[in-house]
Design an enzyme around this catalytic site. Structure first.
Site, mmCIF file in Angstrom:
data_model
loop_
_atom_site.group_PDB
_atom_site.id
_atom_site.type_symbol
_atom_site.label_atom_id
_atom_site.label_comp_id
_atom_site.label_asym_id
_atom_site.label_seq_id
_atom_site.Cartn_x
_atom_site.Cartn_y
_atom_site.Cartn_z
ATOM 1 N N GLY A 1 0.836 -1.198 0.000
ATOM 2 C CA GLY A 1 0.000 0.000 0.000
ATOM 3 C C GLY A 1 0.871 1.249 0.000
ATOM 4 N N ASP A 2 0.194 2.400 -0.111
ATOM 5 C CA ASP A 2 0.874 3.703 -0.070
ATOM 6 C C ASP A 2 1.868 3.886 -1.207
ATOM 7 O OD1 ASP A 2 -0.470 4.160 2.386
ATOM 8 O OD2 ASP A 2 1.032 2.942 3.387
ATOM 9 N N GLY B 1 1.124 5.387 -3.944
ATOM 10 C CA GLY B 1 0.806 6.640 -4.655
ATOM 11 C C GLY B 1 -0.334 6.467 -5.645
ATOM 12 N N LYS B 2 -1.259 5.565 -5.326
ATOM 13 C CA LYS B 2 -2.355 5.269 -6.269
ATOM 14 C C LYS B 2 -3.237 6.489 -6.538
ATOM 15 C CE LYS B 2 -3.445 1.874 -3.574
ATOM 16 N NZ LYS B 2 -2.224 1.675 -2.789
ATOM 17 N N GLY B 3 -3.545 7.257 -5.457
ATOM 18 C CA GLY B 3 -4.450 8.397 -5.611
ATOM 19 C C GLY B 3 -3.940 9.370 -6.657
ATOM 20 N N GLY C 1 -6.109 5.621 2.176
ATOM 21 C CA GLY C 1 -5.959 7.073 2.212
ATOM 22 C C GLY C 1 -5.255 7.477 0.931
ATOM 23 N N HIS C 2 -6.026 7.818 -0.082
ATOM 24 C CA HIS C 2 -5.427 8.138 -1.388
ATOM 25 C C HIS C 2 -5.168 9.639 -1.464
ATOM 26 C CE1 HIS C 2 -6.915 4.141 -3.314
ATOM 27 N NE2 HIS C 2 -6.102 3.985 -2.306
ATOM 28 N N GLN D 1 -5.030 -0.342 -0.912
ATOM 29 C CA GLN D 1 -3.975 -1.120 -0.249
ATOM 30 C C GLN D 1 -2.984 -1.632 -1.314
ATOM 31 O OE1 GLN D 1 -7.489 -2.128 0.934
ATOM 32 N NE2 GLN D 1 -7.142 -0.232 2.013
HETATM 33 P P1 IMP Z 1 -7.043 -2.960 8.190
HETATM 34 O O1 IMP Z 1 -7.356 -3.277 6.771
HETATM 35 O O2 IMP Z 1 -7.373 -1.548 8.576
HETATM 36 O O3 IMP Z 1 -7.598 -3.938 9.171
HETATM 37 O O4 IMP Z 1 -5.447 -3.088 8.364
HETATM 38 C C1 IMP Z 1 -4.752 -4.296 8.128
HETATM 39 C C2 IMP Z 1 -3.315 -4.033 7.747
HETATM 40 O O5 IMP Z 1 -3.283 -3.409 6.466
HETATM 41 C C3 IMP Z 1 -2.582 -3.084 8.692
HETATM 42 O O6 IMP Z 1 -1.211 -3.449 8.719
HETATM 43 C C4 IMP Z 1 -2.740 -1.729 8.031
HETATM 44 O O7 IMP Z 1 -1.720 -0.836 8.392
HETATM 45 C C5 IMP Z 1 -2.648 -2.135 6.566
HETATM 46 N N1 IMP Z 1 -3.402 -1.223 5.693
HETATM 47 C C6 IMP Z 1 -4.743 -1.161 5.543
HETATM 48 N N2 IMP Z 1 -5.065 -0.239 4.629
HETATM 49 C C7 IMP Z 1 -3.910 0.285 4.194
HETATM 50 C C8 IMP Z 1 -3.608 1.274 3.203
HETATM 51 O O8 IMP Z 1 -4.465 1.838 2.529
HETATM 52 N N3 IMP Z 1 -2.273 1.543 3.015
HETATM 53 C C9 IMP Z 1 -1.306 0.886 3.710
HETATM 54 N N4 IMP Z 1 -1.551 -0.053 4.624
HETATM 55 C C10 IMP Z 1 -2.849 -0.342 4.866
#
Ligand code: IMP
Length: 423
Positions: free
Chosen positions: A12-13, A15-17, A40-41, A223
């Protein structure tokens, strides 16, 4: 027509947005197919920063249709806040430009409490969830208990809500969880009223009809592949299929309707939350990447763990997703490093392999290749030939290793900071 897909190849993160926003002019429809407000895009333009959680990142360009697909889980409170924040910026969404699948599941206030209770009960082995209620909402979906957007139109919606909430309360008492809900429930029902203002639709029909009428669609992932429920670093993953296959179930598309698959990766790696991360750097280089790359979670503000690029994981992600083109983000963060490293293989119990083992928690020693860095600031560069030779060499190496062309390189957070490689 076929739908193109854009998704993250790491944790994740990536830079998709921003990249969706850059690509949006080429598409008429942008749709989200999984995940929820854990995403969080981030997008930046005209000196302003925006963060989207549930709403597709196509909203900043005019005349686009945005669809929230059935695979997404929606928290009405966060959704309503996003709508309001966009309105404050003069971006008005309504029935014409935002459609929501009736089959998307709702995150209830008690799902958030269950998320917190479950994480607290895990103690040291906690996942590091964003605590947005994602896991419990998807558990109710697969457990066949969930409430869907279409249910808000039913006369017995309130009864269904109360029945599910009762179940959740019983579970919470088993956890001996004391968390309070404050006024979240009141806001939640306010959010339900906001959802009613948009076009609630059987989006699987809508999307297939749009393709039949020759419309161009971009499916926006959330993600990243290494957080996929099946193929990620289980159990330290999210609760949905973040890979191309998730587009099929999350939008109602047949495999033959998938066109290009655009995979995004950072020039290095980050991870937020717990779980294995073979190339993690606990030294000055890790601190450098976090500081230069502003590596703090867009949803939670947590510092991200940083490390060098992990090629075995990237190759794995390319295979799982059927990536047809690559987009590299944030090589500008590497500017100023004398050298940087790339993990090309893993050494596990003395054996060198390019494949991911059953669990990345095994004793993995990354095998690194060293690359020369560059000193100049590259964030103002817009043409490929002006990029430093060292970055071009890095790009060529990655293309050779993965067999997939890198078509774009993002050199800064602003929507203008893009270099097309001309491939
Ligand atoms: P959850 O999906 O909020 O339950 O989180 C599960 C795991 O995925 C955790 O390690 C979060 O930090 C990670 N995670 C969930 N959504 C994102 C995202 O959009 N970007 C990066 N990591 C994410």
């Amino acid at each position: 027509m076929k739908a193109d897909v854009l998704l993250g190849l790491q944790w994740g993160d990536e830079g998709k947005g921003k990249i969706v926003d850059v690509l949006t002019p080429d598409y008429e429809v942008i749709s989200r197919f999984q995940g929820g407000p854990n995403a969080g895009h981030s997008l930046e333009f005209n000196g302003k920063k925006f963060i989207l959680h549930t709403i597709p990142s196509g909203v900043f360009r005019n005349d686009k249709l945005n669809i929230i697909g059935n695979g997404v889980v929606i928290d009405p409170v966060i959704f309503a806040e996003e709508i309001q924040a966009l309105k404050n910026e003069g971006i008005s969404l309504g029935r014409d430009n935002l459609h929501i699948s009736t089959k998307a599941h709702l995150i209830l206030p008690t799902h958030r409490l269950l998320d917190a209770a479950s994480e607290a009960a895990k103690g040291r082995s906690r996942i590091g969830s964003t605590l947005k209620g994602i896991g419990p909402a998807y558990m109710d979906k697969t457990g066949r208990n969930g409430l869907r957007v279409g249910d808000i139109l039913r006369p017995d919606f309130m009864d269904r809500y109360k029945a599910l909430t009762r179940k959740h309360r019983d579970l919470l008492s088993m956890y001996h969880y004391q968390g309070a809900q404050d006024d979240y429930e009141k806001k939640w029902f306010g959010g339900i009223d906001v959802i009613r203002r948009f076009t609630l639709v059987e989006s699987e029909y809508r999307i297939n009809e749009l393709l039949n009428h020759g419309k161009t669609i971009l499916a926006e992932g959330a993600q990243g592949t290494m957080l996929d429920i099946d193929f990620g670093t289980y159990p330290y993953v999210t609760s949905s299929n973040t890979i191309t296959a998730g587009t099929l179930t999350g939008l109602g598309l047949a495999p033959s309707r998938i066109g290009k698959v655009k995979g995004i990766f950072k020039a290095y790696c980050t991870r937020v939350g717990s779980g294995p991360f073979p190339t993690e750097l606990q030294d000055a280089h890790g601190e450098f990447l976090r500081r230069q790359g502003h590596e703090y979670g867009a949803t939670t503000g947590r510092p991200r763990r940083c490390g060098w690029l992990d090629l075995p994981a990237l190759r794995y992600a390319i295979m799982l997703n059927g990536v047809t083109e690559l987009i590299m983000t944030k090589p500008d963060v590497l500017s100023g490093l004398d050298h940087f490293m790339v993990c090309t293989h893993y050494r596990i119990n003395g054996k060198v392999t390019g494949q991911l083992p059953y669990s990345l928690e095994e004793n993995i020693e990354p095998v690194y290749k060293r690359f020369s860095g560059w000193s100049q600031d590259i964030s103002g560069i817009r043409t490929y030939r002006d990029l430093p030779e060292e970055l071009k060499a890095y790009k060529s190496f990655l293309e050779k290793e993965t067999g997939v062309p890198i078509t774009m390189i993002s050199v800064g957070p602003d929507r203008e900071a893009i270099v097309k490689t001309g491939i």
